[in-house]
Design an enzyme around this catalytic site. Structure first.
Site, PDB file in Angstrom:
ATOM      1  CE  LYS A  16      -1.477  30.109  53.773  1.00  0.00           C
ATOM      2  NZ  LYS A  16      -1.133  28.829  53.157  1.00  0.00           N
TER       3      LYS A  16
ATOM      4  CE  LYS B 279      -5.951  27.077  58.116  1.00  0.00           C
ATOM      5  NZ  LYS B 279      -5.338  25.772  57.945  1.00  0.00           N
TER       6      LYS B 279
ATOM      7  CE  LYS C   3      -2.197  21.435  51.373  1.00  0.00           C
ATOM      8  NZ  LYS C   3      -1.977  21.436  52.816  1.00  0.00           N
TER       9      LYS C   3
HETATM   10  P1  ATP Z   1      -4.504  24.883  54.548  1.00  0.00           P
HETATM   11  O1  ATP Z   1      -5.215  25.969  53.767  1.00  0.00           O
HETATM   12  O2  ATP Z   1      -5.292  23.597  54.676  1.00  0.00           O
HETATM   13  O3  ATP Z   1      -3.916  25.365  55.856  1.00  0.00           O
HETATM   14  P2  ATP Z   1      -1.982  25.259  53.286  1.00  0.00           P
HETATM   15  O4  ATP Z   1      -2.071  25.591  51.858  1.00  0.00           O
HETATM   16  O5  ATP Z   1      -1.726  26.390  54.224  1.00  0.00           O
HETATM   17  O6  ATP Z   1      -3.292  24.461  53.645  1.00  0.00           O
HETATM   18  P3  ATP Z   1      -0.333  23.536  54.878  1.00  0.00           P
HETATM   19  O7  ATP Z   1      -0.388  22.061  54.787  1.00  0.00           O
HETATM   20  O8  ATP Z   1      -1.009  24.194  56.028  1.00  0.00           O
HETATM   21  O9  ATP Z   1      -0.876  24.143  53.508  1.00  0.00           O
HETATM   22  O10 ATP Z   1       1.186  24.013  54.836  1.00  0.00           O
HETATM   23  C1  ATP Z   1       2.231  23.164  54.387  1.00  0.00           C
HETATM   24  C2  ATP Z   1       3.501  23.972  54.199  1.00  0.00           C
HETATM   25  O11 ATP Z   1       3.366  24.841  53.066  1.00  0.00           O
HETATM   26  C3  ATP Z   1       3.841  24.891  55.381  1.00  0.00           C
HETATM   27  O12 ATP Z   1       5.234  24.868  55.561  1.00  0.00           O
HETATM   28  C4  ATP Z   1       3.389  26.247  54.924  1.00  0.00           C
HETATM   29  O13 ATP Z   1       4.101  27.288  55.555  1.00  0.00           O
HETATM   30  C5  ATP Z   1       3.703  26.171  53.447  1.00  0.00           C
HETATM   31  N1  ATP Z   1       2.844  27.077  52.679  1.00  0.00           N
HETATM   32  C6  ATP Z   1       1.490  27.046  52.619  1.00  0.00           C
HETATM   33  N2  ATP Z   1       1.044  28.007  51.812  1.00  0.00           N
HETATM   34  C7  ATP Z   1       2.134  28.667  51.344  1.00  0.00           C
HETATM   35  C8  ATP Z   1       2.320  29.775  50.460  1.00  0.00           C
HETATM   36  N3  ATP Z   1       1.290  30.369  49.878  1.00  0.00           N
HETATM   37  N4  ATP Z   1       3.589  30.189  50.196  1.00  0.00           N
HETATM   38  C9  ATP Z   1       4.651  29.571  50.758  1.00  0.00           C
HETATM   39  N5  ATP Z   1       4.541  28.533  51.608  1.00  0.00           N
HETATM   40  C10 ATP Z   1       3.298  28.079  51.903  1.00  0.00           C
HETATM   41 MG    MG Z   2      -1.865  26.085  56.321  1.00  0.00          MG
END
Ligand code: ATP
Ligand code: MG
Length: 358
Positions: A222, A141, A225
């Protein structure tokens, strides 16, 4: 206080708070499951849904479950205040719409419980600078940013606090959080070793097969968001038409055989993983079902399943957002329940590190 009395106090505190003992005394019979999701977008995505939310829903059947909206983690990168407020409520609505029952699980907003930053400070002082700098999420990040906040570096200490405050036994998360969870365990053990048993050392609830869902356009990254290409991101609040379009245009490969091989065929394998996670069917049985068929058939079949699963979540979320007073009521009741437990952990941790009673 004499040395003997001090040792006695420490022993009494240890007995009082050592994870399961404390749980048993307070009448908590079920193991505790704790996790959170950041309020960083209008909609959660399919990775959040499969990696985290589906597990949350499952855990509430046999755990004392605490799920929070991580608005404090969200500000480790810049957020618009009005948007953050809105996304906090939207995330709460999606928790409930996805099946988390506020009567059985405690749903709350991280910033409503002051104990989180309080314990985070202590854990920041328990974490080595090099240890924090080695976290791959920080490296990823921060590499993408010109201005990196100190909060992005200390993020894992706040996450450790989120978990240890509730004496969590298990933390359902996606694969990307494994390293942070390992650090949480190390911090708990380090603190317990130095000051006496204070925190339960939690297990990672990471489901091997579905813990990492990949971007549909870039199936080696991955799904996030903060994804670069919105076409690769399946939002759980996407309209059925948009969902179908994204699945149909998912990147696969030039081959035509539907087979599970994440190394050689990351795109198709990701679709099979999603298919399996949404239906509960094994990947092998799905591969057998599509034998001799083309990628297009798999994509259309998966799109139908995703719409069937997610359209009701979308509808329920929108309904819940029509009654914000009710949502806020649920979140405040959750915060009260969470606070009672978290404050007690902070009280003991303060005592342990030698903070004077007020
Ligand atoms: P950001 O990009 O803002 O970090 P994010 O998509 O990674 O957002 P988070 O809120 O950080 O989402 O993560 C929330 C939960 O979703 C965590 O338990 C994380 O491990 C899970 N998670 C996030 N992305 C994935 C993915 N692609 N596959 C499986 N689990 C995920
Ligand atoms: Mg995340």
């Amino acid at each position: 206080m004499t040395a003997a009395a001090s040792v006695e106090t420490t022993a009494a505190l240890a007995a009082e708070t050592a994870g399961h003992d404390a749980a048993a005394e307070s009448g908590q019979l079920l193991p505790r499951s704790v996790s959170g999701i950041q309020a960083t977008s209008d909609s959660l995505h399919l990775g959040n849904y499969i990696g985290a939310l589906q597990q949350f829903v499952e855990h509430q059947e046999h755990h004392d479950a605490f799920y929070f909206i991580a608005n404090m983690h969200a500000i480790t990168v810049e957020q618009d205040p009005a948007e953050l407020r809105e996304r906090t409520l939207r995330t709460a609505a999606q928790f409930i719409a996805a099946g988390i029952d506020p009567e059985r699980s405690t749903i709350f907003v991280q910033s409503h419980v002051d104990a989180h930053p309080k314990l985070s400070w202590i854990l920041e002082c328990t974490t080595g600078l090099g240890e924090a700098q080695r976290m791959t999420q920080f490296k990823d990040k921060s590499a993408k940013k010109e201005n990196v906040s100190l909060g992005l570096l200390t993020y894992p200490a706040l996450m450790a606090a989120d978990i240890l405050l509730y004496q969590a036994d298990v933390v359902p998360v996606g694969e990307d959080q494994r390293q942070h969870l390992e650090l949480t365990r190390n911090l708990a053990e380090r603190f317990n070793h130095r000051y006496g048993a204070t925190f339960t050392v939690p297990e990672a609830g990471i489901l091997k097969e579905t813990a990492k869902i990949y971007d549909l356009q870039d199936p080696t990254s991955k799904m996030s968001k903060s994804a670069a290409n919105p076409a690769g991101l399946i939002n759980i609040l996407d309209e059925p038409k948009a969902l179908t379009k994204k699945f149909k245009s998912a990147v696969t490969d030039n081959d035509t055989v539907i087979a599970f091989d994440p190394e050689a065929k990351p795109g198709v394998s990701n679709l099979l993983t999603i298919y399996s996670a949404l239906t509960g069917d094994s990947v092998d049985s799905i591969v057998a079902e599509y034998e001799g068929k083309m990628y297009g058939h798999l994509k259309v079949g998966l799109a139908e399943i995703a719409v069937e699963k997610l359209a009701p979540v979308r509808e329920r979320t929108l309904e819940l957002l029509d009654d914000r007073a009710e949502l806020e009521r649920i979140l405040l009741a959750g915060a009260d329940k969470a606070q009672a437990i978290a404050d007690e952990t902070v009280r003991v941790a303060y005592e342990r590190v030698g903070f004077l009673h007020r």
